[in-house]
Design a protein around this motif. Structure first.
Motif, PDB file in Angstrom:
ATOM      1  N   LEU A 664       0.599  -1.365  -0.003  1.00  0.00           N
ATOM      2  CA  LEU A 664       0.010  -0.024  -0.005  1.00  0.00           C
ATOM      3  C   LEU A 664       1.003   1.266  -0.023  1.00  0.00           C
ATOM      4  CD1 LEU A 664      -2.526  -1.097   2.533  1.00  0.00           C
ATOM      5  CD2 LEU A 664      -3.005  -0.811   0.262  1.00  0.00           C
ATOM      6  N   PRO A 665       0.396   2.295  -0.657  1.00  0.00           N
ATOM      7  CA  PRO A 665       1.224   3.502  -0.543  1.00  0.00           C
ATOM      8  C   PRO A 665       0.892   4.195   0.971  1.00  0.00           C
ATOM      9  CG  PRO A 665      -0.933   3.832  -1.499  1.00  0.00           C
ATOM     10  CD  PRO A 665      -0.728   2.583  -1.320  1.00  0.00           C
ATOM     11  N   GLU A 666       1.863   4.975   1.282  1.00  0.00           N
ATOM     12  CA  GLU A 666       2.120   5.867   2.306  1.00  0.00           C
ATOM     13  C   GLU A 666       0.959   6.323   2.976  1.00  0.00           C
ATOM     14  OE1 GLU A 666       2.457   8.921   5.138  1.00  0.00           O
ATOM     15  OE2 GLU A 666       2.530   9.233   2.921  1.00  0.00           O
ATOM     16  N   ALA A 667       0.001   7.153   2.068  1.00  0.00           N
ATOM     17  CA  ALA A 667      -1.150   7.550   2.393  1.00  0.00           C
ATOM     18  C   ALA A 667      -2.153   6.552   3.048  1.00  0.00           C
ATOM     19  CB  ALA A 667      -1.918   8.527   1.404  1.00  0.00           C
ATOM     20  N   ALA A 668      -2.306   5.316   2.480  1.00  0.00           N
ATOM     21  CA  ALA A 668      -3.076   4.568   2.603  1.00  0.00           C
ATOM     22  C   ALA A 668      -2.675   3.783   4.114  1.00  0.00           C
ATOM     23  CB  ALA A 668      -3.412   3.319   1.710  1.00  0.00           C
ATOM     24  N   LEU A 669      -1.426   3.364   4.149  1.00  0.00           N
ATOM     25  CA  LEU A 669      -0.867   2.961   5.410  1.00  0.00           C
ATOM     26  C   LEU A 669      -1.293   3.971   6.609  1.00  0.00           C
ATOM     27  CD1 LEU A 669       2.528   1.753   3.931  1.00  0.00           C
ATOM     28  CD2 LEU A 669       0.605   0.074   5.099  1.00  0.00           C
ATOM     29  N   THR A 670      -0.986   5.025   6.451  1.00  0.00           N
ATOM     30  CA  THR A 670      -1.293   6.004   7.668  1.00  0.00           C
ATOM     31  C   THR A 670      -2.702   6.245   7.911  1.00  0.00           C
ATOM     32  OG1 THR A 670       0.790   7.400   6.866  1.00  0.00           O
ATOM     33  CG2 THR A 670      -0.876   8.511   8.390  1.00  0.00           C
ATOM     34  N   ALA A 671      -3.723   6.068   6.871  1.00  0.00           N
ATOM     35  CA  ALA A 671      -4.984   6.313   7.097  1.00  0.00           C
ATOM     36  C   ALA A 671      -5.558   4.735   7.829  1.00  0.00           C
ATOM     37  CB  ALA A 671      -5.833   6.110   5.626  1.00  0.00           C
ATOM     38  N   MET A 672      -4.960   3.804   7.441  1.00  0.00           N
ATOM     39  CA  MET A 672      -5.350   2.697   8.357  1.00  0.00           C
ATOM     40  C   MET A 672      -4.616   2.676   9.780  1.00  0.00           C
ATOM     41  SD  MET A 672      -5.027  -0.417   5.795  1.00  0.00           S
ATOM     42  CE  MET A 672      -6.102  -1.523   6.813  1.00  0.00           C
ATOM     43  N   ARG A 673      -3.647   3.063   9.829  1.00  0.00           N
ATOM     44  CA  ARG A 673      -2.968   3.305  11.275  1.00  0.00           C
ATOM     45  C   ARG A 673      -3.823   4.193  12.215  1.00  0.00           C
ATOM     46  NH1 ARG A 673       1.466   1.710  13.868  1.00  0.00           N
ATOM     47  NH2 ARG A 673       1.902   0.326  12.269  1.00  0.00           N
ATOM     48  N   GLN A 674      -4.195   5.299  11.500  1.00  0.00           N
ATOM     49  CA  GLN A 674      -5.288   6.069  12.260  1.00  0.00           C
ATOM     50  C   GLN A 674      -6.526   5.487  12.748  1.00  0.00           C
ATOM     51  OE1 GLN A 674      -3.827   9.153  13.078  1.00  0.00           O
ATOM     52  NE2 GLN A 674      -2.226   8.632  11.964  1.00  0.00           N
ATOM     53  N   GLN A 675      -6.672   4.185  12.405  1.00  0.00           N
ATOM     54  CA  GLN A 675      -7.849   3.342  12.999  1.00  0.00           C
ATOM     55  C   GLN A 675      -7.321   2.586  13.747  1.00  0.00           C
ATOM     56  OE1 GLN A 675     -10.841   4.479  12.217  1.00  0.00           O
ATOM     57  NE2 GLN A 675     -10.161   6.251  10.967  1.00  0.00           N
ATOM     58  N   PHE A 676      -6.068   2.056  14.199  1.00  0.00           N
ATOM     59  CA  PHE A 676      -5.711   1.051  15.101  1.00  0.00           C
ATOM     60  C   PHE A 676      -6.308   1.474  16.486  1.00  0.00           C
ATOM     61  CE2 PHE A 676      -1.682  -0.823  13.570  1.00  0.00           C
ATOM     62  CZ  PHE A 676      -2.055  -1.042  12.349  1.00  0.00           C
ATOM     63  N   PRO A 677      -6.603   0.370  17.020  1.00  0.00           N
ATOM     64  CA  PRO A 677      -7.482   0.451  18.379  1.00  0.00           C
ATOM     65  C   PRO A 677      -6.595   1.306  19.542  1.00  0.00           C
ATOM     66  CG  PRO A 677      -6.633  -1.744  18.256  1.00  0.00           C
ATOM     67  CD  PRO A 677      -6.225  -1.095  16.833  1.00  0.00           C
ATOM     68  N   CYS A 678      -5.450   1.237  19.495  1.00  0.00           N
ATOM     69  CA  CYS A 678      -4.555   1.783  20.465  1.00  0.00           C
ATOM     70  C   CYS A 678      -3.963   3.180  19.981  1.00  0.00           C
ATOM     71  CB  CYS A 678      -3.469   1.030  20.855  1.00  0.00           C
ATOM     72  SG  CYS A 678      -2.086   1.863  22.181  1.00  0.00           S
ATOM     73  N   MET A 679      -4.504   4.495  20.710  1.00  0.00           N
ATOM     74  CA  MET A 679      -3.949   5.617  20.329  1.00  0.00           C
ATOM     75  C   MET A 679      -2.604   5.631  20.048  1.00  0.00           C
ATOM     76  SD  MET A 679      -6.718   7.438  19.940  1.00  0.00           S
ATOM     77  CE  MET A 679      -6.365   9.270  20.062  1.00  0.00           C
ATOM     78  N   ASP A 680      -1.809   5.260  21.032  1.00  0.00           N
ATOM     79  CA  ASP A 680      -0.226   5.134  20.813  1.00  0.00           C
ATOM     80  C   ASP A 680       0.151   4.804  19.538  1.00  0.00           C
ATOM     81  OD1 ASP A 680      -0.271   6.237  23.574  1.00  0.00           O
ATOM     82  OD2 ASP A 680       0.189   4.373  24.338  1.00  0.00           O
ATOM     83  N   ASP A 681      -0.526   3.984  18.760  1.00  0.00           N
ATOM     84  CA  ASP A 681      -0.211   3.351  17.452  1.00  0.00           C
ATOM     85  C   ASP A 681      -0.564   4.302  16.289  1.00  0.00           C
ATOM     86  OD1 ASP A 681       0.991   1.242  18.681  1.00  0.00           O
ATOM     87  OD2 ASP A 681      -0.783  -0.017  18.409  1.00  0.00           O
ATOM     88  N   ARG A 682      -1.123   5.507  16.617  1.00  0.00           N
ATOM     89  CA  ARG A 682      -1.685   6.295  15.667  1.00  0.00           C
ATOM     90  C   ARG A 682      -0.473   7.337  15.148  1.00  0.00           C
ATOM     91  NH1 ARG A 682      -8.096   6.867  17.387  1.00  0.00           N
ATOM     92  NH2 ARG A 682      -8.406   4.573  17.409  1.00  0.00           N
ATOM     93  N   TYR A 683       0.386   6.875  14.674  1.00  0.00           N
ATOM     94  CA  TYR A 683       1.510   8.008  14.082  1.00  0.00           C
ATOM     95  C   TYR A 683       1.700   7.831  12.680  1.00  0.00           C
ATOM     96  CZ  TYR A 683       3.822   3.919  15.835  1.00  0.00           C
ATOM     97  OH  TYR A 683       4.146   2.494  16.181  1.00  0.00           O
ATOM     98  N   GLU A 684       2.357   8.839  12.099  1.00  0.00           N
ATOM     99  CA  GLU A 684       2.439   9.009  10.663  1.00  0.00           C
ATOM    100  C   GLU A 684       3.572   7.850  10.103  1.00  0.00           C
ATOM    101  OE1 GLU A 684       0.762  10.813   8.626  1.00  0.00           O
ATOM    102  OE2 GLU A 684      -0.527  11.854  10.051  1.00  0.00           O
ATOM    103  N   VAL A 685       3.208   7.219   9.262  1.00  0.00           N
ATOM    104  CA  VAL A 685       4.382   6.288   8.694  1.00  0.00           C
ATOM    105  C   VAL A 685       5.503   6.808   7.864  1.00  0.00           C
ATOM    106  CG1 VAL A 685       4.181   4.507   6.763  1.00  0.00           C
ATOM    107  CG2 VAL A 685       2.300   4.544   8.300  1.00  0.00           C
ATOM    108  N   ASP A 686       5.122   8.062   7.657  1.00  0.00           N
ATOM    109  CA  ASP A 686       6.239   8.725   6.937  1.00  0.00           C
ATOM    110  C   ASP A 686       7.415   9.006   7.793  1.00  0.00           C
ATOM    111  OD1 ASP A 686       7.402  10.090   4.567  1.00  0.00           O
ATOM    112  OD2 ASP A 686       7.312  11.896   5.741  1.00  0.00           O
ATOM    113  N   ASP A 687       7.044   9.262   8.905  1.00  0.00           N
ATOM    114  CA  ASP A 687       8.068   9.317  10.095  1.00  0.00           C
ATOM    115  C   ASP A 687       9.181   8.235  10.218  1.00  0.00           C
ATOM    116  OD1 ASP A 687       6.927  11.653  10.533  1.00  0.00           O
ATOM    117  OD2 ASP A 687       5.899  11.176  12.525  1.00  0.00           O
ATOM    118  N   VAL A 688       8.576   7.025  10.090  1.00  0.00           N
ATOM    119  CA  VAL A 688       9.539   6.147   9.869  1.00  0.00           C
ATOM    120  C   VAL A 688      10.199   5.772   8.735  1.00  0.00           C
ATOM    121  CG1 VAL A 688       9.627   3.463  10.613  1.00  0.00           C
ATOM    122  CG2 VAL A 688       7.979   5.052  11.782  1.00  0.00           C
TER     123      VAL A 688
END
Length: 1619
Positions: A664-688
């Motif tokens: 998946l592209p970075e935008a899609a990965l980030t969009a999915m990560r923003q829906q992770f159940p744990c708030m601590d996991d909701r960061y920008e994929v691009d940072d990594v």
């Protein structure tokens, strides 16, 4: 040359410009063009043209032959001396005048001047335009004559600009002729220069020419012809845009100019000729005719060539559209970016070797080249370079690459369909042949069968095309090792290795297949190098020196910008450390070039790389070398001081990337990560990933998918030993991906997500559907829809996740999910997702005790049934998910109960709605009668034996036939079995042999096993898979070694046929059933001895035996109609027989848990299921659906399904799990054998099977119970004139009489020889008008009609000929009979004598006869498809035969008033005719799905019809023929009609929608193909048709209320949430 005829200067066409530029462009008198493109075009003294110039090069060869200049007279012998002398005056627009240097000039190129509006060239040079010269020459002539309009005198205004302003000065006749030019004048800059010149000259000379044309028909005709051609040439969408048409277009344009020049010269000189009395008109007319002929010829040539070009283009587009639906693996093609190819100058040896192999056309050259090597050796770069180079050279080739990150796409199932598509895109011959194959076999578009793809999509089309392709066809399969697990590529390897019949050695000699992979064990084992395969290992066959040299060159190129830091010695050092790994060299270069760390310049980095490339002085090799580089790069990205904080984030993000089932592209990965159940996991994929450009793709472009650049990085990260602190456990992110997928769908899915405009259109007709899908369904939403189930299954139980799933199935989101999948062409994948969720729930409910989620499990299963039933319709036209699928879901289904009320404006079922899901899950259609079936041990495949001598393997989930039928037997296949390991099929045939087949390849293993002397009726395989046991009609049981085919033992019991065999699960015993002794025997498998005494109890042939999984019970089925259960040890019968059916039991099976017994009955086509413990019938038995004998039953290993094979050419898969409550049994629909109407027209009497039914004609309700009293089928019947009793002839020749009021019946004392072998039985029994006599044929062998006295039952007279149907006159005095030869004969009923001569007119046998109520007319029908009306008195035919039916007419009737005839035919239709005129009234009545065997007209307003489809229909002629009712109505209630179909009602046909027979198609559509709705055929085999008042059927009849149906462009209003 004279002064009036100056030499012609160079010319150039006017540049093509947009309409907005026309005003300025019309002012231009000079042309500009690139100086280096000039090519002179001169006029010779004779007018011939020298050189072609750029126009010639663009348009093809210019027309040859003389081309007179403007100055040359077109009629040289008639040159006018006066005009010559007066031509010295200068013309206002003399092109010889100096060009104004300040005059505006426009950019121009050849393309601008002629065709392309968008291309421009700013290199300019001034030129004279010969078109202006021609224009000026014409102007001078006209100025002399005084006929030039004022606008010509102005040098500042062009002729074209002034056209409109001067129209007012012309007469009406001139206006009429010039209108053609004016209508297209605004496009003047777009046309060919010749046509432009013609336009300017005609405009300039318009008044003079047209004044002359008014007086001269010949000139007028030529001018009209030029006008027509001119209009054609200036059309915006002219066919001249076709490249191949441009040469002809050039010729037509030039000929047009010649004609205009002639018209100008002729108009100028005609008055002079007249004064000189020159007779030139005859010659002039000849010249004009010549011009006309040339133009006609050129235009005809143009039209002919255009037709051919259009036909080619249409055919080409049809082929492309035909292939668009094929399975295709996206992103598996060739990437030719520079970084993906070999650096020039490297890998020359291996590249040269592969190229030499490709170019070798010898007969013995291996077709396959296997390039192997460990990770990082550059295999893919070599493969891409070869494929790219071959394409660049114009070779025909295709490239296919596997990718580990794309495993979920299951590329291995699409490999050869993708390659076939790519080859077709590159070669017309392949495309044509592939399109033909797909058109003939539509199932190939979606087949997952690798063998079938290989054989049908590759071997066939490429083989045909290769005959016309001199160069080799190259197929490249890259990274085969990344296909997935070993079993994903097993079939591909078998094909490549020649393990199948269709091996590479059998490919055409100019086919080459290049394969690359790592040397994995399964690949090495299969691709052993032999004469059909050539191998090359980058590990073993490339010298270290060669590898170092190539890598050094690669490194020097990558570090070229650092030449001020490094020299060749440094590059050599790195190449030596690389150990032949190009991937390591790439990583090392990327690391050295990186400058993002202070104090770590290129040299420091170089030193670090070199130092770490060895441990204790020992150089690292292979993966160790790569691992060290990966650790170094990651350590720099995450330095020690930040690592504790960075590592968890890194692992989480990389876990998401690696665990995603497709990149998946970075935008899609980030969009999915923003829906992770744990708030601590909701960061920008691009940072990594931002700093990981050397390791991952997509770090710069947010729209590029992110994945490891090399497979070795994936291996490194997922191996804890290799990656240590950087280890990524992909299983830890499964929970987050499951939550994210569900929440992405919650927020992203919506009703009509792609804004589909109309429900009438199939998806394939929506022109921009793919663009809509891409725009409306984001990458993350697409991913979530397809893979959420897989992520759920991989996640341990979590209450919060379970609640998310509950919410998913409780809301409309479930339907919106199916909608999105259908639009993405992935709805079939929903079954896998739902199965994954079902498995997860099973663990949750059963293992962990969460019973509260049981209902969700039910919803999952219900949705699976919904998809399996309606997937085809939803995929075809997605709006019908809501308009067709949801309305027809059973009322008790979960999906209907939840959502039906939320979609109120859909078709409403008002009668005969299915309550529960039927047992049948799917129906597979075979090519022949199915005689035997079995299910593979893994439950994934069905194997069937067929009457056409073949065996077919099927995918049980998709219902698709796998591979081609297995051929080898010479007679029908009676029995099939599958080995316990699923690798072998064993078949027994009526050809007395047994054959063993490879399940995967379909190959016959060894020779047929021979030894039996009669048909092999049963085969079985021992549990250890080593022995085959066969039973035959020769009475023998034989054992065989499955590997060697050696005969091991022969058993013989009683002198009887062995009909069925079964082996106990422990392999120690065998059971056989035989006939005619009708016993069951138990045998010792080791010794071959019979154990105990035979089991006796059946009274007829034993057809089938089975053994329970625990080996304790035997189940047997017999022709005596019973099923018996026996104790294996004691041989005693357990309980009473099951069944006692009147039909033979053809097959029995017992479920794996021993709880159910399933049996099929031959003659009534039913299946029964019993509870083995209680002996009670269960699961809604009898199960109906087959329409012919059910020959075989098999139960799946998990006990969830059973499979039935029938002589109706189908295999059905049935659900054994779901309990069905309160489901009314649908009875078998038998043919309506005979039909009659009561004299008072209130009742319909029908005969079917052994009973007679009486129905109320108005309500359709059955009156009382069926009239029975016997057990023989009814052949024919008749009602007495008073309507008090019915007389029927039974199949045994006995006559039976029933009293209608008392329903009592008795046999009459009339019996005669009879057999049921005639088609036409409906009026073989007649009752005389006075009710005293019965008339019927004596017997099939005796062509005599007998007349019996009803009371005495004695024969009172004989009519000598009675071959086919007959009728009695209203006065009872005569009989009219028909013959097989097509003649009719009248007979005296009392004497039996013939009256008059035979009536001749039909060409084939008579099928039905009727006599009008007044006795004046005879009406007959014939198998020749016609109906004739005869005069009863004279015997003469009245009028021509009535024609309209497409097959034989089986039945006719006459209305009581004698004005109408109604007919029923084998073409399934009913027609109504006017008796007097013989014309058909209205369209045929359609609704029956089989032959219409009986029709009647109780009055002038209604027709009653009976059919072999088992239904009786009452038609209202006011609605059906006269058109007074609603056109679209599928109900007996007119208020249920579709009244809002404004678009549909525009159809020119009386009934905009045609009822297509539901059992075959299911779609109700308009004649133009507009889709109204789809009805599941196996749910509703009978529906009301437009015009039906009553439909009688044992199955009931579907009625629909369409009065509130939102359809067409209003379909979006069907959902309550849309308003």
């Amino acid at each position: 040359m004279t002064e009036d005829n100056p030499p012609r200067k160079k010319w150039w066409p006017k540049p093509k410009q947009s309409p907005s530029d026309l005003n300025s462009s019309r002012q231009e008198e000079t042309r500009t063009i690139s100086g280096n493109q000039l090519d002179s075009v001169h006029a010779s003294p004779t007018g011939s043209r020298k050189g072609r110039g750029l126009v010639g090069r663009f348009f093809g060869k210019i027309t040859k032959g003389p081309s007179p200049s403007v100055g040359q007279s077109l009629l040289p012998e008639l040159r006018d001396p006066i005009s010559d002398n007066s031509s010295q005056d200068p013309a206002p627009n003399d092109p010889a005048a100096p060009v104004n240097p300040n005059q505006a000039t426009g950019p121009a190129t050849v393309e601008d001047a002629v065709w392309t509006r968008n291309l421009k060239d700013h290199h300019q040079v001034e030129l004279h335009d010969p078109m202006n010269e021609r224009f000026a020459d014409a102007a001078k002539r006209l100025a002399r004559m005084g006929h030039v309009p004022r606008f010509v005198q102005s040098s500042t205004t062009s002729a074209t600009d002034a056209v409109q302003s001067n129209f007012d000065t012309f007469s009406p006749s001139i206006l009429e002729l010039l209108q053609a030019f004016n209508s297209v004048a605004k496009w003047i800059a777009d046309i060919h220069p010749y046509a432009k010149a013609a336009m300017d000259i005609l405009t300039l000379a318009s008044k003079m020419i047209l004044d002359q044309a008014d007086r001269d028909d010949a000139v007028s005709d030529l001018l009209t012809k030029v006008s027509e051609v001119y209009i054609f040439m200036t059309e915006k969408d002219s066919l001249a845009a076709i490249q191949s048409m441009q040469a002809l277009y050039e010729e037509i344009a030039e000929q047009t100019l010649k004609c205009v020049e002639f018209i100008v010269e002729y108009s100028e000189r005609k008055s002079v000729w007249m004064r000189l009395a020159k007779d030139v008109f005859k010659e002039t007319r000849a010249i004009i005719q010549s011009h006309n002929d040339v133009l006609d010829g050129l235009m005809q040539n143009f039209r002919d060539q255009a037709a051919r070009e259009i036909l080619k283009d249409v055919h080409h587009m049809a082929e492309i559209l035909n292939l668009n639906g094929m399975e295709y693996a996206t992103n598996a093609g060739l990437d030719t970016s520079e970084s993906k190819l070999c650096l020039p100058g490297t890998r020359e040896e291996i590249l040269s070797e592969i190229k030499s192999w490709i170019g070798n056309t010898g007969e013995d050259v291996p077709r396959v080249f296997w390039l192997s090597g460990t990770a990082g050796k550059g295999k893919s770069s070599i493969a891409r370079t070869i494929a790219h180079s071959y394409n660049e050279l114009g070779g025909l080739g295709a490239y296919f690459c596997f990718d580990r990150t794309q495993e979920a796409d299951r590329r291995h199932e699409k490999i050869f369909s993708t390659i076939a598509r790519d080859l077709a895109d590159r070669n017309p011959a392949v495309r044509h042949e592939l399109a033909r194959v797909i058109n003939d076999h539509k199932e190939l578009m979606r087949t997952k069968d690798i063998r079938k793809q290989w054989q049908e999509l590759i071997l066939g089309p490429v083989g045909v095309a290769s005959k016309a392709i001199p160069a080799p066809v190259l197929v490249t399969i890259d990274a085969l090792d990344e296909s997935g697990e070993a079993d994903s590529r097993d079939e591909i390897l078998r094909l490549l290795a020649g393990k199948l019949k269709t091996s590479p050695s059998q490919l055409p000699v100019n086919i080459r297949i290049l394969v690359t992979s790592r040397p994995l064990e399964d690949i090495c084992e299969m691709l052993r190098v032999d004469s059909s395969l050539r191998g090359f290992s980058l590990d073993d066959n490339v010298t270290p020196e060669s590898a170092e040299r190539d890598i050094e060159r690669y490194i020097s190129d990558k570090l070229a910008n650092l030449r001020h830091v490094f020299d060749d010695g440094h590059f050599q050092t790195l190449s030596q450390k690389a150990d032949g790994l190009f991937e390591w060299a790439r990583l090392a270069c990327e690391y050295i070039k990186n400058t993002n760390k202070v104090g770590m310049g290129p040299m420091r980095r170089f030193e670090a790389v070199v130092a770490k490339a060895a441990v204790d002085g020992t150089p690292l090799k292979g993966t160790l070398l790569l691992d060290e580089m990966y650790r170094r790069i990651l350590a720099e990205i995450m330095p020690n001081e930040d690592r504790d904080e960075a590592i968890p984030i890194f692992r989480s993000v990389m876990g998401q990337i690696l665990a995603s089932l497709e990149p998946l592209p970075e935008a899609a990965l980030t969009a999915m990560r923003q829906q992770f159940p744990c708030m601590d996991d909701r960061y920008e994929v691009d940072d990594v990933i931002r700093s990981m450009g050397s390791l991952l793709t997509g770090t710069v472009d947010s729209h590029t998918t992110i994945r490891p650049l090399h497979a070795s990085f994936y291996d490194f990260l997922t191996n804890r030993t290799r990656s240590d602190n950087f280890f990524v456990d992909v299983s830890l992110v499964g929970r987050g991906l499951a939550f994210a997928s569900l929440r992405i769908m919650e927020h992203g899915l919506r009703f009509n997500i792609c804004s589909l405009d109309s429900s009438y259109m199939p998806n394939s007709s929506v022109p921009d559907l793919q663009e809509r899908v891409k725009k409306s369904i984001s990458a993350e939403l697409s991913y979530s829809c397809r893979y959420w189930g897989t992520h759920v299954r991989a996640t341990p139980f979590n209450p919060a996740l379970a609640e998310e799933i509950v919410a998913f199935f409780d809301g409309e989101r479930l339907l919106f999910w199916l909608e999105a999948l259908a639009l993405m062409k992935c709805i079939g994948g929903s079954i896998a997702s739902l199965s994954s969720v079902a498995d997860w729930l099973m663990v949750v409910v059963c293992s962990q005790g969460h019973a509260e989620y049981t209902r969700i499990g039910d919803a999952v299963k219900d949705t699976q049934r919904f998809v399996r039933t309606f997937a085809a319709a939803i995929s075809h036209s997605t709006p019908h998910l809501y308009l067709s699928a949801l309305p027809f879901a059973p009322t008790q289904s979960v999906i209907s109960q939840k959502f039906a009320t939320k979609f109120p404006r859909t078709p409403q079922v008002v009668a005969d709605h299915v309550v529960n899901w039927p047992r049948t899950e799917k129906t597979l259609h075979a090519n022949s009668r199915v005689l035997s079936v079995t299910v593979s041990p893994d439950g994934k495949r069905i194997v069937s034996g067929l009457l056409d001598d073949t065996i077919q393997v099927w995918d049980i989930e998709s219902g698709e036939a796998l591979g081609v039928p297995l051929r080898g037997h010479t007679r029908y296949v009676v029995s099939v079995a599958i080995s316990p390991d699923g690798k072998h099929i064993v078949s027994g045939s009526a050809d007395t042999t047994i054959r063993v087949w490879n399940m995967e390849t379909g190959e016959a293993l060894g020779a047929p096993l021979q030894g039996h002397t009669d048909s092999v009726s049963s085969v079985a395989i021992s549990p250890d898979g080593k022995r085959i046991v066969s039973g035959s009609q020769d009475g023998m049981i034989r054992m065989w070694d499955i590997e060697t085919g050696e005969a091991l033992n022969t058993l013989q019991g009683y002198d009887s046929s062995v009909n069925s065999l079964a082996i106990s699960p422990d392999g120690k015993r065998m059971v056989s059933g035989s006939s005619p002794n009708n016993v069951i025997e138990v045998w010792d498998m080791e010794t071959g001895e019979a154990l105990g005494v035979p089991l006796r109890g059946h009274t007829s042939r034993i057809n089938s035996v089975a053994i329970s999984r625990d080996g304790k019970c035997i189940v047997s089925g017999s022709r005596d109609g019973t099923i018996r259960v026996w104790d294996m040890e004691t041989g005693k019968a357990l309980g009473r027989p099951l069944g006692r059916h009147t039909s033979s039991v053809s097959s029995v099976a017992i479920s794996p848990d021993g709880k159910h017994i399933v049996a099929s009955l031959s003659f009534n086509s039913t299946i029964w299921v019993w509870d083995a413990g209680t002996g009670k019938v269960v699961l809604g038995s009898p199960l109906r659906g087959h329409t012919d004998s059910v020959r075989s039953i098999a139960i799946s290993p998990d006990g969830k399904h059973f499979v039935s094979g029938s002589e109706d050419h189908t295999i059905r898969v049935w659900d054994m799990e779901t309990e069905i409550l309160d489901t009314p049994l649908r009875k078998r629909r038998g043919s309506i054998d005979c039909l009659a109407i009561s004299p008072d027209r209130k009742y319909i009497v029908s005969g079917s099977d052994a009973s007679i039914h009486v129905w109320d004609m108005e309500t359709g309700k059955a009156l009382g119970t069926p009239l029975e009293g016997h057990d023989c089928p009814i052949d024919s019947m008749a009602i007495s004139p008073g309507g008090k009793f019915i007389v029927a002839c039974l199949s045994n020749g006995l006559f039976w009489r029933w009293d209608i009021e008392t329903a009592s019946g008795k046999a009459l004392g009339i019996r005669r020889p009879w057999r049921q072998d005639s088609i036409f039985l409906a009026n073989f029994v007649l009752i005389s008008p006075d009710g005293k006599h019965i008339v019927a044929p004596a017997s099939p062998d005796d062509p005599t009609l007998l007349v019996w006295d009803m009371e005495t039952c004695k024969v009172v007279s004989r009519v000598p000929v009675g071959e086919t149907p007959s009728a009695i006159s209203p006065d009872g005095k005569c009989i009219v009979s028909g013959s097989f030869h097509g003649t009719l004969q009248e007979w005296d009923m009392e004497s039996g004598k013939a009256l008059g001569a035979p009536l001749k007119g039909h060409s084939s046998e008579i099928t039905f006869i009727q006599i009008s109520s007044d006795g004046k007319h005879i009406v007959s029908s014939s198998s020749d498809g016609t109906i004739r009306v005869w005069d009863m008195e004279s015997g003469k035919p009245l009028g021509a035969p009535l024609r309209g039916h497409t097959y034989m007419v089986l039945s006719i009737a006459i209305s009581p008033d004698g004005k109408l005839i109604v007919s029923g035919s084998s073409d399934h239709t009913i027609r109504v005719w006017d008796m007097e005129t013989g014309k058909a009234l209205g369209d045929p009545l359609r609704g029956h799905t089989d032959s219409v065997t009986f029709v009647a007209m109780p009055d002038e307003k209604h027709v009653v019809s009976g059919s072999r489809d088992g239904t009786i229909r009452v038609w209202d002629l006011q609605l059906s023929i006269n058109g007074h009712g609603p056109a679209i109505c599928f109900s007996s209630n007119p208020t249920h009609a579709l009244y809002s179909a404004s678009l549909l009602q525009d159809s020119s046909t009386p009934f905009p929608f045609t009822v297509i027979p539901v059992p075959k198609v299911g779609w109700l559509m308009s004649p133009e193909g507009q889709l109204l709705l789809w009805i599941p055929a196996h749910f509703y085999p009978v529906i009301y048709a437009p015009g039906n008042k009553v439909v009688l059927s044992n199955d009931g009849a579907l009625q629909l209320d369409l009065s509130r149906f939102a359809h067409g462009t209003s379909w979006g209003k069907c959902w309550s949430g849309s308003r």
